[in-house]
Every structure is written in structure tokens, then in C-alpha cells.
Design a protein around this motif. Structure first.
Motif, PDB file in Angstrom:
ATOM      1  N   SER A  89      -6.556 -10.973   9.212  1.00 54.25           N
ATOM      2  CA  SER A  89      -5.978  -9.879   8.429  1.00 54.25           C
ATOM      3  C   SER A  89      -5.307 -10.395   7.165  1.00 54.25           C
ATOM      4  CB  SER A  89      -4.961  -9.116   9.291  1.00 54.25           C
ATOM      5  OG  SER A  89      -4.272  -8.151   8.536  1.00 54.25           O
ATOM      6  N   ALA A  90      -4.537 -11.484   7.302  1.00 50.37           N
ATOM      7  CA  ALA A  90      -3.868 -12.054   6.128  1.00 50.37           C
ATOM      8  C   ALA A  90      -4.883 -12.525   5.098  1.00 50.37           C
ATOM      9  CB  ALA A  90      -2.972 -13.220   6.563  1.00 50.37           C
ATOM     10  N   SER A  91      -5.935 -13.175   5.563  1.00 51.69           N
ATOM     11  CA  SER A  91      -6.976 -13.674   4.669  1.00 51.69           C
ATOM     12  C   SER A  91      -7.733 -12.534   3.999  1.00 51.69           C
ATOM     13  CB  SER A  91      -7.952 -14.562   5.451  1.00 51.69           C
ATOM     14  OG  SER A  91      -9.056 -14.933   4.641  1.00 51.69           O
ATOM     15  N   LEU A  92      -8.110 -11.532   4.772  1.00 54.17           N
ATOM     16  CA  LEU A  92      -8.866 -10.390   4.229  1.00 54.17           C
ATOM     17  C   LEU A  92      -8.049  -9.614   3.206  1.00 54.17           C
ATOM     18  CD1 LEU A  92     -10.535  -9.364   7.567  1.00 54.17           C
ATOM     19  CD2 LEU A  92     -11.802  -9.635   5.406  1.00 54.17           C
ATOM     20  N   GLU A  93      -6.759  -9.472   3.476  1.00 51.96           N
ATOM     21  CA  GLU A  93      -5.912  -8.750   2.528  1.00 51.96           C
ATOM     22  C   GLU A  93      -5.872  -9.468   1.187  1.00 51.96           C
ATOM     23  OE1 GLU A  93      -1.409  -6.853   2.201  1.00 51.96           O
ATOM     24  OE2 GLU A  93      -2.245  -7.430   4.146  1.00 51.96           O
ATOM     25  N   GLU A  94      -5.682 -10.781   1.210  1.00 53.60           N
ATOM     26  CA  GLU A  94      -5.650 -11.538  -0.037  1.00 53.60           C
ATOM     27  C   GLU A  94      -7.009 -11.518  -0.733  1.00 53.60           C
ATOM     28  OE1 GLU A  94      -3.163 -13.047  -1.664  1.00 53.60           O
ATOM     29  OE2 GLU A  94      -1.770 -12.214  -0.181  1.00 53.60           O
ATOM     30  N   TYR A  95      -8.082 -11.651   0.046  1.00 53.47           N
ATOM     31  CA  TYR A  95      -9.420 -11.659  -0.547  1.00 53.47           C
ATOM     32  C   TYR A  95      -9.720 -10.351  -1.263  1.00 53.47           C
ATOM     33  CZ  TYR A  95     -14.456 -11.216  -0.964  1.00 53.47           C
ATOM     34  OH  TYR A  95     -15.723 -10.988  -1.459  1.00 53.47           O
ATOM     35  N   TRP A  96      -9.458  -9.216  -0.610  1.00 54.91           N
ATOM     36  CA  TRP A  96      -9.816  -7.934  -1.212  1.00 54.91           C
ATOM     37  C   TRP A  96      -8.897  -7.534  -2.359  1.00 54.91           C
ATOM     38  CZ3 TRP A  96     -14.267  -5.976  -1.453  1.00 54.91           C
ATOM     39  CH2 TRP A  96     -15.201  -6.203  -0.425  1.00 54.91           C
ATOM     40  N   GLU A  97      -7.669  -8.020  -2.356  1.00 59.67           N
ATOM     41  CA  GLU A  97      -6.813  -7.774  -3.527  1.00 59.67           C
ATOM     42  C   GLU A  97      -7.408  -8.454  -4.747  1.00 59.67           C
ATOM     43  OE1 GLU A  97      -2.852  -8.969  -2.647  1.00 59.67           O
ATOM     44  OE2 GLU A  97      -2.417  -7.206  -1.410  1.00 59.67           O
ATOM     45  N   LEU A 103     -13.817  -6.387  -9.408  1.00 61.22           N
ATOM     46  CA  LEU A 103     -14.737  -5.256  -9.420  1.00 61.22           C
ATOM     47  C   LEU A 103     -14.118  -3.995 -10.012  1.00 61.22           C
ATOM     48  CD1 LEU A 103     -16.356  -5.748  -5.891  1.00 61.22           C
ATOM     49  CD2 LEU A 103     -17.221  -6.515  -8.114  1.00 61.22           C
ATOM     50  N   SER A 104     -12.864  -4.093 -10.423  1.00 62.48           N
ATOM     51  CA  SER A 104     -12.163  -3.004 -11.135  1.00 62.48           C
ATOM     52  C   SER A 104     -12.078  -1.710 -10.330  1.00 62.48           C
ATOM     53  CB  SER A 104     -12.850  -2.725 -12.482  1.00 62.48           C
ATOM     54  OG  SER A 104     -12.830  -3.872 -13.291  1.00 62.48           O
ATOM     55  N   PHE A 105     -11.454  -1.796  -9.156  1.00 66.65           N
ATOM     56  CA  PHE A 105     -11.150  -0.563  -8.431  1.00 66.65           C
ATOM     57  C   PHE A 105      -9.765  -0.676  -7.820  1.00 66.65           C
ATOM     58  CE2 PHE A 105     -13.110  -3.192  -5.119  1.00 66.65           C
ATOM     59  CZ  PHE A 105     -12.353  -2.924  -3.985  1.00 66.65           C
ATOM     60  N   ASP A 106      -9.131   0.487  -7.629  1.00 64.19           N
ATOM     61  CA  ASP A 106      -7.791   0.521  -7.052  1.00 64.19           C
ATOM     62  C   ASP A 106      -7.880   0.235  -5.560  1.00 64.19           C
ATOM     63  OD1 ASP A 106      -6.646   1.174  -9.485  1.00 64.19           O
ATOM     64  OD2 ASP A 106      -6.885   3.329  -9.160  1.00 64.19           O
ATOM     65  N   TYR A 107      -6.981  -0.605  -5.092  1.00 63.92           N
ATOM     66  CA  TYR A 107      -7.059  -1.030  -3.700  1.00 63.92           C
ATOM     67  C   TYR A 107      -5.677  -1.158  -3.089  1.00 63.92           C
ATOM     68  CZ  TYR A 107      -7.597  -4.172   0.300  1.00 63.92           C
ATOM     69  OH  TYR A 107      -7.528  -4.737   1.544  1.00 63.92           O
ATOM     70  N   ALA A 108      -5.549  -0.682  -1.865  1.00 61.24           N
ATOM     71  CA  ALA A 108      -4.366  -0.928  -1.045  1.00 61.24           C
ATOM     72  C   ALA A 108      -4.866  -1.341   0.326  1.00 61.24           C
ATOM     73  CB  ALA A 108      -3.503   0.325  -0.940  1.00 61.24           C
ATOM     74  N   ALA A 109      -4.204  -2.281   0.954  1.00 61.59           N
ATOM     75  CA  ALA A 109      -4.645  -2.814   2.239  1.00 61.59           C
ATOM     76  C   ALA A 109      -4.543  -1.752   3.334  1.00 61.59           C
ATOM     77  CB  ALA A 109      -3.795  -4.020   2.616  1.00 61.59           C
ATOM     78  N   LEU A 181     -12.882   3.333  -1.903  1.00 61.54           N
ATOM     79  CA  LEU A 181     -13.844   3.602  -2.979  1.00 61.54           C
ATOM     80  C   LEU A 181     -14.432   5.015  -2.916  1.00 61.54           C
ATOM     81  CD1 LEU A 181     -15.796   0.211  -2.897  1.00 61.54           C
ATOM     82  CD2 LEU A 181     -14.379   1.045  -4.792  1.00 61.54           C
ATOM     83  N   GLY A 182     -14.122   5.760  -1.862  1.00 63.80           N
ATOM     84  CA  GLY A 182     -14.686   7.096  -1.706  1.00 63.80           C
ATOM     85  C   GLY A 182     -16.111   7.086  -1.181  1.00 63.80           C
TER      86      GLY A 182
END
Length: 297
Positions: A89-97, A103-109, A181-182
Motif C-alpha cells: 500500500s505504501a509503495s502503490l500510494e507513492e507510485y500513483w502519486e 499522466l496529468s490527472f487528479d489523484y487521491a489515494a 479517472l471516471g
């Protein structure tokens, strides 16, 4: 895939929930709502109705949450499966941020990753170990009973291993990215089959999981220490084995002795392996499963 023993996983979003059975469906969800959610998740939750797992009239049960505070380092993650999920979870959160910026999209974990025992209540209704791991959009939380990893090996024939386990979480995290991303709502159209939106959603989540796996060894913790060490060839094969194990064709053949493509919701074993490999080799930007033809899926 092995964690660096010195990596700090303390910020990973993960909790453990005690036994919780006979719980009412949250928010008054009924049979129709569960049908819609099942299509959205690619997980059949409707089997919980009338089985004692869902009490539509409101009901008892109790649960307790623990924050897994004992899971602090990569060494803990290497030794304990629940700590491994927190580390993932810690790794995925950092990766997707970082990926969201590229990729220029708004993201929250996701709000949380909940590991439960036997059954629990969720924003999508009641879930049991039989439901399998899933992402629930209403509460933006990933749920799993870690006993699923034993089923992945024993029932579905995966070779197992830490990366195979983390592939499952990375796939569900991919559904959260789709929700941000909808895209996830496209699976709500009720269609099934080899080129359905449901299959495209699942294959894209596999692709996202592959993209994370390829880059995980370069994702640092708060102190700049990479969470994970470089992937080995054997670990890569474990992840491919996990993806193949949950293909529609393989599961249907094992369960009913025949394959019915018109009912596919997740994709074949070969497709799941191919899209995981696409993400691994080409990155998250190559994971647009909605723009390719049925023959390219």
C-alpha cells in the motif's frame, strides 16, 4: 519481490478488521443495488443475498479495527503477509502519486486497505471471504481476506509468492485509479463477453499492476530508501502465474467443465498475462484497453 529491510512502511494505508458477521447492508442497499455493484466491481456480490451474509433488515455483528502499528519496516513486510500488504500500500500510494503527475490527472489515494476475517461490512454491502478481494467505490476502500492467497495457490493453481500476493493488491488499486479517472463506471452497463467494458476494465487494472511492478524498486519511502528490491525472473513468473490463475476461461473450465465466452467479465488467462506484461514493459500510459479493437484485447 523483496522489501528493503530498512524501508519505512509505517505510512502505508492498511488495517485489520476482526470477525464481523450478520451485518446489515450499509446505506440500505438491496438486491438491485448489489446487482449494479457486482457489474461495477466484476465481483458477484449477489450470492450474499439470502445466504445469511447480508441482513437487509438491519442487524447485529461487531467489528474491531487495528492499524497494524507493528508493521514498520520492510523487514516486517518480508516476514508477515499483513505487513506485506501494508508495505505494498505504501509503495502503490507513492507510485500513483508520481504517475498521476506524469499522466496529468487528479489523484487521491484509496481511503484504506482493509484485511478482514471471514466477513465484514463495506460501503458496497456485506462481504465474505468467498467474495474474493475487491475495490468498493462508495467508500474508496480495498477489501480482502488474506486467506485468499491460500486459495490462489491451492484452488486456482498459482505458484504463489510475495509478488503474486502484491499483484492482487496492485490490481485492486488499479480499480481505484480507474474510479479517480471516471473509467470504472463503464463496467456498469451490464454487458459481458470477450470485448465487454467489464473485461476491458479488468484488463486495464492488470496492466496498471504490471506498470507498478516494473517500477516498484525505484519508488522511495519518506527517507529515500526504495521500498522494494529489483524484481527477479522467478518473482515475475509468480505474478504472471497469479494473473493467469484468475482468467475467466480457466475458472469456468475448472468450475463447470466448459468455457462460455459470452459470460466473460475479467478476460482470459492469456489476456490477463498479456496486459500485465504490457504494463510491465511499456508503463501505465500503454494501458488504454478501451481504444483497442476486440481482436487486440
Amino acid at each position: 519481490m523483496t522489501f528493503d529491510p530498512n524501508a519505512d512502511i509505517s505510512r502505508g494505508k492498511a488495517s485489520k478488521r476482526g470477525r464481523n458477521t450478520g451485518i446489515a447492508v450499509g446505506g440500505g442497499l438491496g438486491a438491485l443495488a448489489l446487482v449494479v455493484i457486482s457489474q461495477l466491481l466484476g465481483v458477484d456480490l449477489t450470492g450474499l443475498l439470502g445466504s445469511g451474509g447480508v441482513d437487509a433488515g438491519g442487524g447485529g455483528g461487531s467489528s474491531s479495527d487495528a492499524s497494524l502499528e507493528q508493521c514498520l519496516t520492510g523487514e516486517d513486510a518480508n516476514e508477515n503477509v499483513e505487513c506485506r500488504m501494508k508495505g505494498a500500500s505504501a509503495s502503490l500510494e507513492e507510485y500513483w502519486e508520481g504517475e498521476a503527475q506524469k499522466l496529468s490527472f487528479d489523484y487521491a489515494a484509496p481511503y484504506d486497505l482493509v484485511m478482514f476475517d471471514t466477513a465484514t461490512s463495506t460501503g458496497c454491502g456485506n462481504a465474505s471471504a468467498a467474495t474474493g478481494p475487491f475495490y468498493c467505490p462508495p467508500d474508496q476502500t480495498i477489501y480482502l481476506d488474506v486467506s485468499f492467497f491460500d486459495e490462489l495457490r491451492g484452488r486456482f493453481g498459482s505458484s504463489g509468492g510475495p509478488l503474486a500476493e502484491m499483484y492482487v493488491i496492485a490490481h485492486e488499486w488499479g480499480h481505484h485509479v480507474q474510479n479517480e479517472l471516471g473509467i470504472l463506471e463503464r463496467a456498469q452497463d451490464g454487458q459481458t463477453g470477450p470485448a465487454s467494458n467489464s473485461v476491458r476494465v479488468e484488463l486495464q487494472a492488470d496492466c496498471f499492476a504490471g506498470a507498478w511492478a516494473a517500477n516498484a524498486s525505484s519508488v522511495p519511502d519518506v527517507n529515500g530508501v526504495p521500498f522494494l528490491r529489483p524484481i527477479s525472473e522467478a518473482q515475475y513468473r509468480d505474478a504472471l502465474s497469479a494473473a493467469a490463475a484468475v482468467g475467466d476461461d480457466r475458472i469456468q473450465q475448472a468450475a463447470q467443465g466448459q468455457v462460455n465466452p459470452h459470460t466473460f467479465t475479467h478476460g482470459t488467462s492469456a489476456q490477463r498475462v498479456d496486459w500485465f506484461r504490457t504494463g510491465f514493459e511499456e508503463g501505465a500510459g500503454a494501458c488504454d484497453t478501451f481504444s483497442v479493437s476486440a481482436g487486440q484485447l
